[in-house]
Design a protein around this motif. Structure first.
Motif, PDB file in Angstrom:
ATOM      1  N   TYR A  34       0.048  15.443   4.756  1.00  0.00           N
ATOM      2  CA  TYR A  34       1.111  15.333   3.758  1.00  0.00           C
ATOM      3  C   TYR A  34       1.859  14.002   3.876  1.00  0.00           C
ATOM      4  N   PRO A  38       0.021  12.570  -1.368  1.00  0.00           N
ATOM      5  CA  PRO A  38       0.943  13.504  -2.021  1.00  0.00           C
ATOM      6  C   PRO A  38       0.549  14.940  -1.717  1.00  0.00           C
ATOM      7  N   TYR A 102       7.068   7.605  -4.606  1.00  0.00           N
ATOM      8  CA  TYR A 102       5.947   7.746  -3.673  1.00  0.00           C
ATOM      9  C   TYR A 102       5.499   6.362  -3.208  1.00  0.00           C
TER      10      TYR A 102
END
Length: 273
Positions: A34, A38, A102
């Motif tokens: 993780y 993602p 992200y």
């Protein structure tokens, strides 16, 4: 008979202990995955489902690099360069934790972040990345090079919004990569930016125009390689913008924070099984 029952009970205890250890190790592996991909993508890989390339109508991509990095690297040892980048990226990573963004990858001194994927967030991706860019710029301005404490970093930042495709590339060391002209244009926004400034494309500026946290200044039209003339904008914070405080960066606090995060992820995984 009693000896057999005792042996069976001891064996069951040993099996339960080994099973618990196995589940914990599996949880650690998932938690580490993780950190690399993602969560939605990692879950599909773990369940051995294909991860098909996914198109996104609009995201916002951030690029930054260090001004005069080649010169700094030439005047430093390899170990000093690695330590320097490690500390700087720890700083950036800690800031990103506060945003719906992200971290895609780092290549040398280049740092790439995206908002709007894999989880879509409407039109919020542009103001999110804009705030993130200003937050990182502020933090980098106070960051001293570890082996050259009298010197500070200067970074260039570029941001662009548009469509792209995201997908996992490779089986060994799989990477979640972005493809499309939006990526190239965001990179051009960074390379044509100036030290300690955030340059937005017209597409990103249109998303944040009029928002109280930002001030935009037209740079005029500049010649962008492969794109021709483009009007771009300098982004600066308004007095109302509140940046998250920079995390304290040292190896031990960073490792401890990541250990806690991974352990929390492991506990969540085990609870959900």
């Amino acid at each position: 008979m009693e000896r057999l029952q005792s042996y069976a009970a001891q064996l069951q205890i040993a099996v339960d202990e080994r099973t618990a250890q196995l589940r914990e190790e599996q949880g650690k592996i998932q938690a580490l995955l993780y950190e690399l991909l993602p969560k939605s993508v990692a879950d599909r890989l773990i369940s051995k489902n294909p991860v098909d390339p996914e198109p996104f109508d609009c995201v916002t991509i951030y690029f930054s690099d260090i001004v005069s990095f080649t010169t700094i690297a030439a005047e430093s040892t390899a170990a000093e360069v690695v330590n320097m980048l490690n500390h700087l990226y720890q700083l950036f990573d800690g800031i990103i934790d506060h945003y719906d963004a992200y971290k895609v990858e780092t290549i040398g001194d280049a740092y790439m972040v995206v908002s709007g994927l894999p989880k879509r967030n409407g039109c919020e991706h542009a103001p999110i990345i804009s705030k993130l860019a200003l937050n990182i710029l502020q933090a980098a301005g106070n960051f001293h090079i570890p082996h050259r404490p009298r010197d500070k970093f200067k970074i260039r930042i570029g941001v662009h919004s548009g469509p792209c495709v995201a997908g996992v590339v490779g089986n060994k060391m799989p990477r979640y990569c972005l493809f499309g002209d939006t990526v190239n244009t965001a990179s051009r926004m960074e390379s044509t930016s100036e030290p300690n400034r955030v340059q937005l494309s017209g597409a990103t500026a249109a998303f944040v125009q009029g928002q109280p946290d930002f001030q935009l200044e037209s740079r005029g039209k500049i010649d962008v390689k492969g794109k021709g003339l483009m009007e771009t904008f300098w982004l600066t914070p308004s007095p109302t913008l509140v940046c998250y405080p920079s995390p304290v960066v040292n190896h031990f606090s960073y490792m401890r924070r990541n250990t806690i995060r991974r352990q929390n992820s492991v506990n969540t995984i085990l609870e959900n099984e």
